[in-house]
Design a protein around this motif. Structure first.
Motif, PDB file in Angstrom:
ATOM      1  N   ARG A  71      61.550  63.226  34.588  1.00 37.09           N
ATOM      2  CA  ARG A  71      62.405  62.116  34.130  1.00 37.09           C
ATOM      3  C   ARG A  71      63.471  61.782  35.173  1.00 37.09           C
ATOM      4  N   GLU A  72      64.096  62.811  35.766  1.00 36.23           N
ATOM      5  CA  GLU A  72      65.145  62.576  36.761  1.00 36.23           C
ATOM      6  C   GLU A  72      64.572  62.279  38.156  1.00 36.23           C
ATOM      7  N   SER A  73      63.494  62.947  38.510  1.00 38.09           N
ATOM      8  CA  SER A  73      62.975  62.809  39.876  1.00 38.09           C
ATOM      9  C   SER A  73      61.913  61.720  40.005  1.00 38.09           C
ATOM     10  N   GLY A  74      61.405  61.219  38.887  1.00 38.08           N
ATOM     11  CA  GLY A  74      60.370  60.197  38.928  1.00 38.08           C
ATOM     12  C   GLY A  74      58.996  60.823  39.039  1.00 38.08           C
ATOM     13  N   THR A  75      57.988  59.993  39.064  1.00 40.73           N
ATOM     14  CA  THR A  75      56.613  60.464  39.179  1.00 40.73           C
ATOM     15  C   THR A  75      56.298  60.679  40.648  1.00 40.73           C
ATOM     16  N   VAL A  76      56.170  61.949  41.031  1.00 44.30           N
ATOM     17  CA  VAL A  76      55.937  62.293  42.437  1.00 44.30           C
ATOM     18  C   VAL A  76      54.695  63.171  42.519  1.00 44.30           C
ATOM     19  N   ALA A  77      53.687  62.679  43.230  1.00 48.53           N
ATOM     20  CA  ALA A  77      52.466  63.451  43.433  1.00 48.53           C
ATOM     21  C   ALA A  77      52.730  64.594  44.418  1.00 48.53           C
ATOM     22  N   PHE A  78      51.947  65.658  44.303  1.00 47.04           N
ATOM     23  CA  PHE A  78      52.109  66.811  45.186  1.00 47.04           C
ATOM     24  C   PHE A  78      52.059  66.396  46.658  1.00 47.04           C
ATOM     25  N   ALA A  79      51.128  65.532  47.027  1.00 51.64           N
ATOM     26  CA  ALA A  79      50.978  65.111  48.424  1.00 51.64           C
ATOM     27  C   ALA A  79      52.199  64.347  48.930  1.00 51.64           C
TER      28      ALA A  79
END
Length: 92
Positions: A71-79
Motif C-alpha cells: 500500500r505504501e510502496s506501490g506495486t513493485v515487481a521483483f525485477a
C-alpha cells in the motif's frame, strides 16, 4: 532459511507462494532489512508485499524501524525492486 554470506549476513526463506530476504549486520549499530515478496499467479510474477528496515544502538538499545507494505510502496515487481529507492532508517 539459508545463510548466504558472512558479516553482514543474508538469509533467504521461501515457501510455495512467497519468499523473504533478510540482510543484517552489527557494528556500533545493529541493522537489518527484511524484504517479503509474494507470487501473483495471475501476473506470473513476484511483487514486494512488505519491507521492514530496523536499526538499534548496541550500547543503549535505542531502536527504530520503518515498515512499508505494498500500500505504501506501490506495486513493485521483483525485477524492478531497488532497495536504494526506499526511505532510510536512522537513529539520529
Amino acid at each position: 532459511m539459508l545463510r548466504v554470506g558472512g558479516p553482514p549476513i543474508c538469509l533467504f526463506a521461501h515457501c510455495k507462494w512467497n519468499f523473504t530476504i533478510v540482510i543484517g549486520g552489527d557494528s556500533p549499530e545493529r541493522w537489518s532489512h527484511k524484504y517479503n515478496f509474494i507470487y501473483v499467479s495471475a501476473k506470473r510474477d513476484c511483487f514486494v508485499s512488505r519491507v521492514v528496515h530496523r536499526v538499534a544502538d548496541s550500547s543503549t538499545d535505542e531502536e527504530t524501524h520503518i515498515e512499508l507494505t505494498a500500500r505504501e510502496s506501490g506495486t513493485v515487481a521483483f525485477a524492478d525492486f531497488d532497495p536504494s529507492q526506499l526511505p532510510e532508517v536512522t537513529l539520529h
